[in-house]
Design an enzyme around this catalytic site. Structure first.
Site, short mmCIF file in Angstrom:
data_model
loop_
_atom_site.label_atom_id
_atom_site.label_comp_id
_atom_site.label_asym_id
_atom_site.label_seq_id
_atom_site.Cartn_x
_atom_site.Cartn_y
_atom_site.Cartn_z
N HIS A 1 9.07 -0.20 9.47
CA HIS A 1 8.22 -1.39 9.46
C HIS A 1 8.48 -2.28 8.22
O HIS A 1 8.90 -3.43 8.33
CB HIS A 1 6.75 -0.99 9.45
CG HIS A 1 6.36 0.00 10.50
ND1 HIS A 1 6.21 -0.35 11.82
CD2 HIS A 1 6.09 1.33 10.44
CE1 HIS A 1 5.86 0.72 12.52
NE2 HIS A 1 5.78 1.73 11.70
N ASP B 1 0.91 -1.16 0.00
CA ASP B 1 0.00 0.00 0.00
C ASP B 1 0.94 1.21 0.00
O ASP B 1 1.14 1.86 1.01
CB ASP B 1 -0.93 0.00 1.22
CG ASP B 1 -0.22 0.00 2.56
OD1 ASP B 1 0.89 -0.59 2.67
OD2 ASP B 1 -0.74 0.59 3.53
C1 BDR Z 1 2.18 -0.43 8.80
O1 BDR Z 1 1.08 0.41 8.47
C2 BDR Z 1 1.38 1.22 7.37
O2 BDR Z 1 1.02 2.54 7.65
C3 BDR Z 1 2.86 1.13 7.16
O3 BDR Z 1 3.20 1.25 5.78
C4 BDR Z 1 3.21 -0.23 7.69
O4 BDR Z 1 3.04 -1.22 6.71
C5 BDR Z 1 2.67 -0.10 10.19
O5 BDR Z 1 1.69 -0.35 11.13
CA CA Z 2 2.74 -0.63 4.37
#
Ligand code: BDR
Ligand code: CA
Length: 317
Positions: free
Chosen positions: A244, A9
């Site tokens: 992340h 995403d």
């Molecule tokens: C996850 O949520 C999204 O906003 C970031 O890209 C990551 O994949 C972190 O909680």
């Molecule tokens: Ca993400």
């Protein structure tokens, strides 16, 4: 060389995951499958097309995924996502329009075909909601055994969520899909907030990218600085932004970066704790555990790998 599919995403840390994959000699990024979350599906795919081009990889194909969860009629980006990733998902930095378009084959079909073609040489790394993976398993149940290497970013087991006290953003977008995947029998490795909030980046590191004097270096630094700035408001105690999605790619290459705990997971889909990743009591005594949850990470080693690989992606752009 492992073949990798990133299911993104495409917001800021998803973009860093693209750069990590492209800067890794062990990986061939064969495709990006699009999902929704930080941005709506079409915008995420556009970002993926632009970033792969910026980094000198227009050969990477982008496939359209499912635009929203089964439980909803549509998807609109949350205000908090716009605050963290920018209105356009990439820190409100403008990149040239992509010179190519996304493929017409649905992501779900591509994932099923790729698992057949590459078998154990393929690693699939979803870093958004698990909507596409759940849809692929529903369409082709044997995928559970055919897609053997899934490293996902999502969830929180030993720590709080980032949407609320118990729910992480990717899982919260589609708890039913995540629950279905975890209980499908598919082997997964979960890279959740337990570890990703230990791997932090600061302005000191992004400056090194800007100092390369390259277009790619400047973009990566400006985009990531937007994200670090948002973290100063949303998580002021951390002292940086969470890496992340790149951590999931790193673990796909080198599982020894994390310590894992074997467990059969489920996701709460009802009640006050909707979106929580937790042990599945119906499989508590099952000797087979299908998920490895990362509960610790070698932070210095990961950050060193991260800077090497993003640096390589920028310099080779
Ligand atoms: C996850 O949520 C999204 O906003 C970031 O890209 C990551 O994949 C972190 O909680
Ligand atoms: Ca993400």
């Amino acid at each position: 060389m492992k073949k990798i599919i990133l299911d993104l995403d495409t917001g800021v840390d998803d973009s860093l995951a693209i750069a990590y994959a492209l800067g890794s000699p062990e990986l061939e990024l064969i495709a990006i499958t699009g999902t929704y979350g930080n941005v709506v599906l079409p915008l995420g795919m556009k970002n993926s097309l632009q970033i792969t081009e910026l980094l000198g990889h227009p050969e990477v194909k982008v496939f359209p995924g499912v635009p929203h969860s089964e439980a909803t009629d549509g998807f609109e980006t949350l205000e908090i996502s716009k605050f963290i990733h920018g209105q356009n998902g990439i820190g409100d930095i403008t990149l040239p329009e992509p010179s190519r378009e996304a493929e017409s084959t649905p992501a779900v079909d591509f994932i099923i075909e790729a698992a057949h073609e590459y078998g154990e040489d393929l690693v699939y790394v979803p870093t958004g909601p698990l909507t596409n993976l759940a849809a692929a398993i529903r369409k082709h149940p044997k995928l559970v055994d055919e897609l053997t290497n899934v490293v996902l970013m999502g969830g929180a087991l030993t720590t709080c969520g980032n949407v609320n006290g118990w729910s992480e953003a990717n899982i919260s977008q589609d708890p039913e899909a995540a629950d279905f995947v975890f209980r499908s029998g598919m082997r997964t490795t979960m890279i959740g907030l337990d570890v990703t909030l230990q791997t932090l980046l600061t302005y000191k590191e992004t400056k090194q990218w800007r100092d390369t004097g390259t277009e790619a270096g400047k973009f990566m630094a400006d985009m990531t600085d937007y994200y670090i700035k948002a973290y100063e408001t949303t998580a002021p105690d951390l002292g940086g932004c969470g890496l992340h999605d790149p951590l999931a790619v790193a673990v796909a290459i080198d599982p020894t970066l994390v310590t894992t705990f074997d467990i059969n997971l489920k996701v709460d889909t009802d009640g006050a704790t909707r979106g929580r990743t937790i042990g599945d009591t119906t499989r508590l005594n099952d000797p087979v555990k299908t998920t490895k949850v990362a509960i610790d990470v070698d932070v210095p080693r990961f950050l060193s790998e991260f800077m090497d690989r993003i640096g390589r992606a920028i310099v080779n752009a």
